[in-house]
Design a protein around this motif. Structure first.
Motif, mmCIF file in Angstrom:
data_model
loop_
_atom_site.group_PDB
_atom_site.id
_atom_site.type_symbol
_atom_site.label_atom_id
_atom_site.label_comp_id
_atom_site.label_asym_id
_atom_site.label_seq_id
_atom_site.Cartn_x
_atom_site.Cartn_y
_atom_site.Cartn_z
ATOM 1 N N ALA A 101 0.549 -1.092 -0.117
ATOM 2 C CA ALA A 101 0.224 -0.150 0.294
ATOM 3 C C ALA A 101 0.644 1.420 -0.036
ATOM 4 O O ALA A 101 0.479 1.735 -0.303
ATOM 5 N N ILE A 102 2.005 0.934 0.531
ATOM 6 C CA ILE A 102 2.988 2.608 1.164
ATOM 7 C C ILE A 102 4.423 2.590 0.348
ATOM 8 O O ILE A 102 4.911 3.817 -0.081
ATOM 9 N N LEU A 103 4.163 1.385 -1.165
ATOM 10 C CA LEU A 103 4.957 1.438 -1.732
ATOM 11 C C LEU A 103 5.751 2.339 -2.576
ATOM 12 O O LEU A 103 6.331 3.442 -2.368
ATOM 13 N N SER A 104 5.252 3.226 -3.006
ATOM 14 C CA SER A 104 5.300 4.455 -4.159
ATOM 15 C C SER A 104 5.699 5.638 -3.683
ATOM 16 O O SER A 104 6.662 6.116 -3.136
ATOM 17 N N ASP A 105 4.782 5.989 -1.823
ATOM 18 C CA ASP A 105 5.083 7.240 -1.121
ATOM 19 C C ASP A 105 6.501 6.834 -0.603
ATOM 20 O O ASP A 105 7.012 7.727 -0.391
ATOM 21 N N MET A 106 6.679 4.904 -0.257
ATOM 22 C CA MET A 106 8.089 5.487 0.444
ATOM 23 C C MET A 106 9.122 5.769 -1.095
ATOM 24 O O MET A 106 10.088 5.723 -0.456
ATOM 25 N N ALA A 107 8.807 5.144 -2.194
ATOM 26 C CA ALA A 107 9.985 5.807 -3.371
ATOM 27 C C ALA A 107 10.001 7.371 -3.223
ATOM 28 O O ALA A 107 11.165 7.604 -2.746
ATOM 29 N N LYS A 108 9.133 7.676 -2.935
ATOM 30 C CA LYS A 108 9.040 8.720 -3.113
ATOM 31 C C LYS A 108 9.627 9.769 -1.846
ATOM 32 O O LYS A 108 10.466 10.744 -1.529
ATOM 33 N N LEU A 109 9.167 9.832 -0.553
ATOM 34 C CA LEU A 109 9.416 9.464 0.903
ATOM 35 C C LEU A 109 11.342 9.352 0.771
ATOM 36 O O LEU A 109 12.495 10.339 1.290
ATOM 37 N N ARG A 110 11.853 8.252 0.159
ATOM 38 C CA ARG A 110 13.474 7.671 0.594
ATOM 39 C C ARG A 110 13.955 9.071 -0.595
ATOM 40 O O ARG A 110 15.773 9.335 -0.425
ATOM 41 N N ALA A 111 13.610 9.559 -1.762
ATOM 42 C CA ALA A 111 13.998 10.505 -2.877
ATOM 43 C C ALA A 111 14.088 12.143 -1.658
ATOM 44 O O ALA A 111 15.224 12.556 -2.714
ATOM 45 N N LEU A 112 13.888 11.935 -0.472
ATOM 46 C CA LEU A 112 14.210 13.578 0.114
ATOM 47 C C LEU A 112 14.518 13.151 1.106
ATOM 48 O O LEU A 112 14.744 14.161 1.905
#
Length: 120
Positions: A101-112
Motif C-alpha cells: 500500500a505504501i510502496l510508491s510513497d516510500m519511494a518518494k520519501l526515500r528521494a527526500l
C-alpha cells in the motif's frame, strides 16, 4: 546509496504491544526450535526477555499463542498453539499488505532523505 527503507508494524492493545516485528520473529523462532530459551538465544536475547515477550503475547489474545512445558529431567519445551499458527501468518500478511500500500510513497520519501543513515 543505502536505499533500504523498512516500515515496521506494531499492533497495540492498550499500552501493550500485542505483536510486532520482534514478537513475530520470536513466535517463528519458537515454532522452529520448540524452545523459548533456544528462540531467545537465536535472537540474541535473554531467556527472561523472551519469556516476558511470550507472556505479553499470550495475555493479549483470547487464547495463548505459545504453550510451554517446564524443564527438568524429561526436558521442557514450547510450541505454537493453533492460535499462534493463525496469528503469525495473519501478521505477516498485514506486513505485506502495508508495504504494498505504501510502496510508491516510500519511494518518494526515500528521494527526500540523505544517502546514508546517520550513525547512532
Amino acid at each position: 546509496m543505502n536505499d533500504r527503507l523498512e516500515p515496521r508494524i506494531r499492533i497495540l492493545l492498550g499500552s501493550s504491544i500485542a505483536i510486532g516485528p520482534g514478537k513475530a520473529a520470536l513466535l517463528a523462532a519458537i515454532g522452529d526450535t520448540g524452545s523459548i530459551a533456544a528462540a531467545g538465544r537465536r535472537m540474541g536475547m535473554s531467556y527472561r526477555r523472551a519469556w516476558v515477550l511470550t507472556k505479553t503475547m499470550n495475555a493479549c489474545f483470547r487464547e495463548p499463542l505459545i504453550e510451554a512445558a517446564k524443564g527438568g529431567i524429561g526436558g521442557g519445551g514450547a510450541r505454537l498453539t493453533a492460535m499462534g499458527h493463525q496469528v503469525l501468518p495473519l501478521y505477516r500478511a498485514m506486513e505485506d499488505h502495508a508495504l504494498t500500500a505504501i510502496l510508491s510513497d516510500m519511494a518518494k520519501l526515500r528521494a527526500l532523505m540523505v544517502d546514508q543513515p546517520p550513525e547512532d
